[in-house]
Write an enzyme that holds these catalytic residues in place. Structure first.
Site, short mmCIF file in Angstrom:
data_model
loop_
_atom_site.label_atom_id
_atom_site.label_comp_id
_atom_site.label_asym_id
_atom_site.label_seq_id
_atom_site.Cartn_x
_atom_site.Cartn_y
_atom_site.Cartn_z
N ARG A 25 34.46 42.29 47.02
CA ARG A 25 34.24 41.87 45.63
C ARG A 25 35.27 42.57 44.75
O ARG A 25 36.03 43.41 45.20
CB ARG A 25 32.79 42.08 45.17
CG ARG A 25 32.01 43.23 45.73
CD ARG A 25 32.48 44.60 45.33
NE ARG A 25 32.71 44.69 43.91
CZ ARG A 25 33.51 45.57 43.34
NH1 ARG A 25 34.17 46.47 44.09
NH2 ARG A 25 33.68 45.63 42.06
N GLY A 26 35.27 42.20 43.45
CA GLY A 26 36.31 42.70 42.54
C GLY A 26 37.39 41.62 42.45
O GLY A 26 37.85 41.12 43.48
N ARG B 107 33.43 31.93 44.52
CA ARG B 107 32.92 32.56 43.29
C ARG B 107 33.67 31.94 42.11
O ARG B 107 34.90 31.82 42.16
CB ARG B 107 33.13 34.09 43.31
CG ARG B 107 32.25 34.78 44.35
CD ARG B 107 32.26 36.28 44.16
NE ARG B 107 31.35 36.70 43.09
CZ ARG B 107 31.28 37.96 42.65
NH1 ARG B 107 32.05 38.90 43.18
NH2 ARG B 107 30.44 38.28 41.68
N GLN C 221 27.22 48.39 41.75
CA GLN C 221 28.62 48.65 42.12
C GLN C 221 29.10 49.99 41.57
O GLN C 221 29.95 50.64 42.18
CB GLN C 221 29.54 47.53 41.59
CG GLN C 221 29.38 46.19 42.30
CD GLN C 221 28.40 45.29 41.59
OE1 GLN C 221 27.45 45.76 40.95
NE2 GLN C 221 28.60 44.00 41.69
N ASP D 143 37.58 39.99 34.85
CA ASP D 143 37.57 38.90 35.85
C ASP D 143 38.32 37.67 35.36
O ASP D 143 38.80 36.87 36.17
CB ASP D 143 36.13 38.52 36.19
CG ASP D 143 35.51 39.58 37.10
OD1 ASP D 143 35.03 40.59 36.56
OD2 ASP D 143 35.58 39.40 38.33
N ASN E 73 33.85 39.97 32.21
CA ASN E 73 33.77 41.08 33.17
C ASN E 73 32.29 41.26 33.54
O ASN E 73 31.41 40.55 33.01
CB ASN E 73 34.37 42.36 32.59
CG ASN E 73 34.53 43.45 33.64
OD1 ASN E 73 35.06 43.20 34.72
ND2 ASN E 73 34.07 44.65 33.36
N LYS E 74 32.02 42.17 34.44
CA LYS E 74 30.66 42.40 34.95
C LYS E 74 29.62 42.45 33.84
O LYS E 74 29.85 43.07 32.80
CB LYS E 74 30.68 43.71 35.75
CG LYS E 74 29.36 44.17 36.31
CD LYS E 74 28.64 43.15 37.16
CE LYS E 74 29.47 42.64 38.32
NZ LYS E 74 28.86 41.45 38.97
O1 MRU Z 1 30.61 41.03 41.03
P1 MRU Z 1 31.81 41.92 41.25
O2 MRU Z 1 31.46 43.23 41.87
O3 MRU Z 1 32.92 41.20 41.96
O4 MRU Z 1 32.33 42.23 39.79
C1 MRU Z 1 33.48 43.02 39.64
C2 MRU Z 1 33.87 43.24 38.23
O5 MRU Z 1 33.29 42.73 37.31
C3 MRU Z 1 35.10 44.06 38.01
O6 MRU Z 1 35.02 44.80 36.83
C4 MRU Z 1 36.31 43.12 37.90
O7 MRU Z 1 36.33 42.21 38.97
C5 MRU Z 1 37.59 43.84 37.86
S1 MRU Z 1 37.97 44.62 39.41
C6 MRU Z 1 39.48 45.36 39.24
#
Ligand code: MRU
Length: 322
Positions: free
Chosen positions: A45-46, A80, A184, A225, A235-236
């Site tokens: 993920r990320g 995703r 996370q 994201d 973002n998250k």
């Molecule tokens: O659901 P995830 O764990 O993929 O979400 C990740 C995030 O929101 C991160 O902040 C984002 O992808 C940037 S990672 C450098």
């Protein structure tokens, strides 16, 4: 530093991030399907990391021919919806698959190139981000989710800046939101900070405002994201709340992301598709049911309007939308 994946002899090995920090288990992917499944289930993920993983997934499909690569690109992009780095990487790989020559060799080479560029971008963002903080001072930084090496394959975006501040003696402490519902921050960022001996304190998401009120946070630094043309940032989930809290407490709020996170086809944050995830992520904790049978709202991301953002730091420039 922990890497989220590696490629060896026709197999793409993905570290299963769902099991961290308790177990280090690697998933051996031999097909694009397996990579898509790992992306969907958050084993990897990320935003940048899922782009790189998808690129290797396409290289795995290459021995089956160009049609197989095209089919794989369609399901990898669907794995995703919010992080634009996924479709950005797939588009780059498809452009290479149009070239003549050995399909597998050229797709593998392109996947390696995408990863290498990400590592370099992380370094450049770390330098640019750390430059925004004064030498001689020591800062208390709050971050959310994980924008570290496990999210990028390099030193990280937001966490890359934090690592650089630490190297330069400018970091007093990093505070990490645990990042409900999948933790996370607690499981992955805390793991990275402890492994690197960076002074770090874990808090629950709901503690951030109070920490700001106690004057214990000097800046918030998070990843992204998808960034729309007007500089709204997805973002998250929980990032928007942090931006509002930062604004209320007059604390700078920084986004760190590579240029590949900009989506030229999205005008504003309102157009960004937000991934909705399984309600069990909210009603269960480690497989144990902890809520009654009730309606659940579980968006994986939120959108921070540009006016709440002090700066967006990329490998090329610092944007100041706020
Ligand atoms: O659901 P995830 O764990 O993929 O979400 C990740 C995030 O929101 C991160 O902040 C984002 O992808 C940037 S990672 C450098």
């Amino acid at each position: 530093m922990i890497k989220p994946f590696y490629y060896k002899d026709g197999t793409f090995h993905i570290l299963d991030q769902r099991l961290l920090p308790n177990e280090e288990t690697w998933i051996a992917c031999k097909t694009a399907d397996q990579v898509a499944e790992a992306i969907k289930t958050l084993a990897v993920r990320g935003a940048p990391a899922i782009g790189i993983a998808a690129a290797y997934g396409l290289a795995l499909a290459a021995p089956l021919g160009k049609k197989a690569v095209e089919e794989a690109s369609a399901f990898l992009v669907r794995a995703r919806p919010t992080a634009v780095n996924l479709e950005w990487a797939v588009r780059r790989m498809l452009a290479v698959s149009d070239n003549s020559g050995d399909l597998f060799a050229s797709l593998l080479e392109e996947a390696q190139k995408i990863w290498k560029e990400e590592i370099q971008a992380n370094e450049a963002m770390a330098d640019a981000g750390a430059d925004l903080f004064k030498t001689g001072a020591r800062y208390r930084i709050l971050t959310h989710c994980n924008a570290g090496s496990l999210a990028t394959g390099g030193i990280g975006t937001a966490v890359g800046v934090i690592r650089r501040l630490h190297e330069q003696g400018k970091l007093e402490r990093v505070y990490m939101d645990e990042t409900r519902p999948l933790l996370q921050g607690a499981r992955i960022t805390a793991h990275e900070m402890v492994s690197d001996n960076i002074p770090a304190t874990l808090i629950t998401d709901s503690m951030a405002g109070w920490l700001m009120k106690l004057s214990k946070i000097d800046a918030v630094i998070v990843g992204a994201d998808r960034i729309a043309r007007n500089l709204d940032v997805a973002n998250k989930i929980g990032t928007y709340s942090l931006a509002v809290l930062s604004h209320a407490h007059k604390i700078p709020f920084y986004i760190v992301a590579p240029e590949s996170t900009f989506d030229p086809n999205t005008q504003s944050g309102e157009e960004i598709v937000i991934e909705q995830r399984d309600e069990k992520e909210v009603t269960c904790f480690h497989g144990v049911v902890c809520a009654p049978d009730v309606d659940v709202f579980n968006p994986s991301f939120d959108v921070t309007p540009h006016h709440l953002i002090t700066a967006i730091i990329t490998q090329e420039k610092v944007y100041t939308p706020g």
